[in-house]
Design a protein around this motif. Structure first.
Motif, PDB file in Angstrom:
ATOM      1  N   ASN A   8      39.338   5.829  32.147  1.00 25.09           N
ATOM      2  CA  ASN A   8      40.518   5.639  30.725  1.00 25.09           C
ATOM      3  C   ASN A   8      38.783   5.308  29.296  1.00 25.09           C
ATOM      4  O   ASN A   8      39.634   6.466  28.332  1.00 25.09           O
ATOM      5  N   THR A   9      37.791   5.762  29.767  1.00 21.31           N
ATOM      6  CA  THR A   9      37.184   6.048  28.882  1.00 21.31           C
ATOM      7  C   THR A   9      36.658   7.762  28.751  1.00 21.31           C
ATOM      8  O   THR A   9      35.427   8.104  28.639  1.00 21.31           O
ATOM      9  N   ASN A  10      37.580   8.614  28.224  1.00 25.24           N
ATOM     10  CA  ASN A  10      37.392  10.081  28.571  1.00 25.24           C
ATOM     11  C   ASN A  10      37.318  10.320  27.515  1.00 25.24           C
ATOM     12  O   ASN A  10      37.816  10.301  26.173  1.00 25.24           O
ATOM     13  N   PRO A  11      36.640  12.126  27.161  1.00 24.50           N
ATOM     14  CA  PRO A  11      36.003  12.472  25.995  1.00 24.50           C
ATOM     15  C   PRO A  11      37.319  13.028  24.944  1.00 24.50           C
ATOM     16  O   PRO A  11      37.375  13.691  24.153  1.00 24.50           O
ATOM     17  N   PHE A  12      38.807  13.415  25.974  1.00 29.38           N
ATOM     18  CA  PHE A  12      39.500  14.227  25.442  1.00 29.38           C
ATOM     19  C   PHE A  12      40.687  13.839  25.044  1.00 29.38           C
ATOM     20  O   PHE A  12      40.778  12.346  24.789  1.00 29.38           O
ATOM     21  N   THR A  13      41.345  14.340  23.784  1.00 26.19           N
ATOM     22  CA  THR A  13      42.595  13.987  23.557  1.00 26.19           C
ATOM     23  C   THR A  13      43.780  14.240  24.601  1.00 26.19           C
ATOM     24  O   THR A  13      43.633  14.647  25.567  1.00 26.19           O
ATOM     25  N   ASP A  14      45.109  14.075  24.581  1.00 29.46           N
ATOM     26  CA  ASP A  14      46.425  13.920  25.381  1.00 29.46           C
ATOM     27  C   ASP A  14      46.029  15.455  25.806  1.00 29.46           C
ATOM     28  O   ASP A  14      46.383  15.725  26.808  1.00 29.46           O
ATOM     29  N   LYS A  15      46.480  16.379  24.721  1.00 25.92           N
ATOM     30  CA  LYS A  15      46.696  18.062  25.282  1.00 25.92           C
ATOM     31  C   LYS A  15      45.263  18.102  25.659  1.00 25.92           C
ATOM     32  O   LYS A  15      46.013  18.863  27.197  1.00 25.92           O
ATOM     33  N   GLU A  16      44.097  17.570  25.381  1.00 20.95           N
ATOM     34  CA  GLU A  16      43.009  18.787  26.433  1.00 20.95           C
ATOM     35  C   GLU A  16      43.068  17.803  27.861  1.00 20.95           C
ATOM     36  O   GLU A  16      43.480  18.628  28.715  1.00 20.95           O
ATOM     37  N   ALA A  47      45.695  19.989  34.604  1.00 20.91           N
ATOM     38  CA  ALA A  47      46.553  21.852  35.044  1.00 20.91           C
ATOM     39  C   ALA A  47      45.460  22.110  36.295  1.00 20.91           C
ATOM     40  O   ALA A  47      46.311  22.823  36.883  1.00 20.91           O
ATOM     41  N   LEU A  48      44.300  22.811  35.379  1.00 23.50           N
ATOM     42  CA  LEU A  48      43.437  23.220  35.884  1.00 23.50           C
ATOM     43  C   LEU A  48      43.240  23.367  36.971  1.00 23.50           C
ATOM     44  O   LEU A  48      43.153  23.913  38.165  1.00 23.50           O
ATOM     45  N   VAL A  49      43.332  21.260  37.242  1.00 21.06           N
ATOM     46  CA  VAL A  49      42.972  20.460  38.427  1.00 21.06           C
ATOM     47  C   VAL A  49      44.066  21.338  39.720  1.00 21.06           C
ATOM     48  O   VAL A  49      43.462  21.655  41.207  1.00 21.06           O
ATOM     49  N   GLN A  50      45.305  20.989  39.160  1.00 26.22           N
ATOM     50  CA  GLN A  50      46.249  21.523  40.194  1.00 26.22           C
ATOM     51  C   GLN A  50      46.201  23.152  40.466  1.00 26.22           C
ATOM     52  O   GLN A  50      47.047  23.617  41.258  1.00 26.22           O
ATOM     53  N   GLY A  51      45.120  23.555  39.582  1.00 29.50           N
ATOM     54  CA  GLY A  51      45.072  25.146  40.277  1.00 29.50           C
ATOM     55  C   GLY A  51      46.290  26.000  39.329  1.00 29.50           C
ATOM     56  O   GLY A  51      46.177  27.814  39.656  1.00 29.50           O
ATOM     57  N   LYS A  52      46.346  25.153  38.342  1.00 31.00           N
ATOM     58  CA  LYS A  52      47.747  26.545  37.762  1.00 31.00           C
ATOM     59  C   LYS A  52      46.998  27.347  36.531  1.00 31.00           C
ATOM     60  O   LYS A  52      45.991  27.907  36.252  1.00 31.00           O
ATOM     61  N   SER A  53      47.215  28.781  36.776  1.00 27.54           N
ATOM     62  CA  SER A  53      47.231  29.804  36.168  1.00 27.54           C
ATOM     63  C   SER A  53      47.015  29.304  33.962  1.00 27.54           C
ATOM     64  O   SER A  53      47.903  28.068  33.995  1.00 27.54           O
ATOM     65  N   TYR A  54      46.401  29.558  33.708  1.00 28.48           N
ATOM     66  CA  TYR A  54      46.471  29.845  31.450  1.00 28.48           C
ATOM     67  C   TYR A  54      48.254  29.895  31.407  1.00 28.48           C
ATOM     68  O   TYR A  54      49.039  29.186  30.392  1.00 28.48           O
ATOM     69  N   LYS A  55      48.443  30.781  32.285  1.00 30.48           N
ATOM     70  CA  LYS A  55      50.033  31.380  31.974  1.00 30.48           C
ATOM     71  C   LYS A  55      50.874  30.209  32.260  1.00 30.48           C
ATOM     72  O   LYS A  55      51.935  30.082  31.192  1.00 30.48           O
ATOM     73  N   SER A  56      50.467  30.073  33.395  1.00 32.18           N
ATOM     74  CA  SER A  56      52.481  28.973  33.453  1.00 32.18           C
ATOM     75  C   SER A  56      51.543  27.498  33.442  1.00 32.18           C
ATOM     76  O   SER A  56      52.438  27.002  32.491  1.00 32.18           O
ATOM     77  N   PHE A  63      53.552  23.928  28.977  1.00 30.37           N
ATOM     78  CA  PHE A  63      53.657  23.044  27.193  1.00 30.37           C
ATOM     79  C   PHE A  63      54.220  24.045  26.423  1.00 30.37           C
ATOM     80  O   PHE A  63      54.232  23.577  25.953  1.00 30.37           O
ATOM     81  N   ASP A  64      55.372  24.667  26.932  1.00 33.02           N
ATOM     82  CA  ASP A  64      55.283  25.259  25.734  1.00 33.02           C
ATOM     83  C   ASP A  64      54.691  26.261  24.701  1.00 33.02           C
ATOM     84  O   ASP A  64      54.984  26.006  23.300  1.00 33.02           O
ATOM     85  N   VAL A  65      53.798  26.645  25.249  1.00 30.20           N
ATOM     86  CA  VAL A  65      52.686  27.257  23.741  1.00 30.20           C
ATOM     87  C   VAL A  65      51.799  28.226  24.246  1.00 30.20           C
ATOM     88  O   VAL A  65      52.560  28.795  25.283  1.00 30.20           O
ATOM     89  N   SER A  66      51.152  29.414  23.630  1.00 35.57           N
ATOM     90  CA  SER A  66      51.150  30.720  23.394  1.00 35.57           C
ATOM     91  C   SER A  66      49.447  30.363  24.354  1.00 35.57           C
ATOM     92  O   SER A  66      48.807  29.456  24.207  1.00 35.57           O
TER      93      SER A  66
END
Lengths: 62, 146
Positions: B82-90, B96-105, B110-113
């Motif tokens: 739990n001691t990670n340096p990231f924000t919730d969004k990051e 999502a990256l670990v799950q192999g999702k593309s930038y687009k997906s 997350f309903d963002v650009s």
């Protein structure tokens, strides 16, 4: 009814040693043993073991 | 097939069969892998009769015969750091990256650009001091952040 056990171990000495140890009890019975994983897999339906003792270093057989 | 693969296949075909792994080396990654594949515990090849019967008894009672060192590895695998340096969004993007999702997906889910996703990923790379997705994933996994 003793719990049914299968052994899957390619080292014959280890396999027989385990079989002897286990069959000395009233609670457990070795119903079959295999030196090749595929053979064990094929006979699961027939053996219907409660517990399988599996050697982590089984040889790969194609 | 080796014992780990056999364990996986037995559990797939007959989930109720309990599997005990027989191993020479007690504290190895491979024992941990076999537990991950579905084994309930393990025995060493030089176990005496008492130890063999004790392991079987433990399995029948619903337990898992294993050494404290292996048990610690198992617990560690479930415990996220739990001691990670990231924000919730990051952290969500990293997941999502670990799950192999593309930038687009990722952008869609997350309903963002896509630019917003790129922004988060840039910050993730900076915080991890890496230059590629692969390195980011490796480092995040190593630290149990995902």
């Amino acid at each position: 009814m003793p719990k049914k056990i299968i052994l899957v171990e390619d080292n014959v000495d280890v396999c027989l040693g385990y079989k002897m140890l286990i069959n000395m009890t009233n609670e457990y019975e070795v119903v079959n043993y295999y030196h090749i994983g595929d053979e064990a897999l094929k006979n699961l339906n027939k053996d219907m073991p409660d517990i399988a003792l599996v050697d982590i270093d089984l040889l790969w057989v194609l | 097939m080796n014992g780990i693969e056999l364990t996986r296949r037995i559990k797939l075909a007959f989930p109720k069969i309990e599997i005990i792994i027989i191993t020479i080396f007690e504290n190895s990654e491979r024992v941990f892998d076999s537990l991950s594949a579905g084994a309930s515990g393990y025995l060493t090849k030089n176990a005496n009769q008492l130890e063999v019967i004790d392991a079987l008894d433990q399995i029948v009672k619903g337990g898992s015969p294993m050494s404290p060192a292996i048990a610690r590895m198992v617990v560690g695998s479930f415990k996220k750091n739990n001691t990670n340096p990231f924000t919730d969004k990051e952290l969500s993007v990293l997941d999502a990256l670990v799950q192999g999702k593309s930038y687009k997906s990722i952008a869609l889910s997350f309903d963002v650009s896509i630019d917003a996703v790129r922004f988060h990923i840039k910050n993730i790379y900076l915080k991890l001091q890496v230059n590629s997705k692969e390195d980011a994933i490796t480092k995040a996994k190593k630290n149990n952040w995902v």
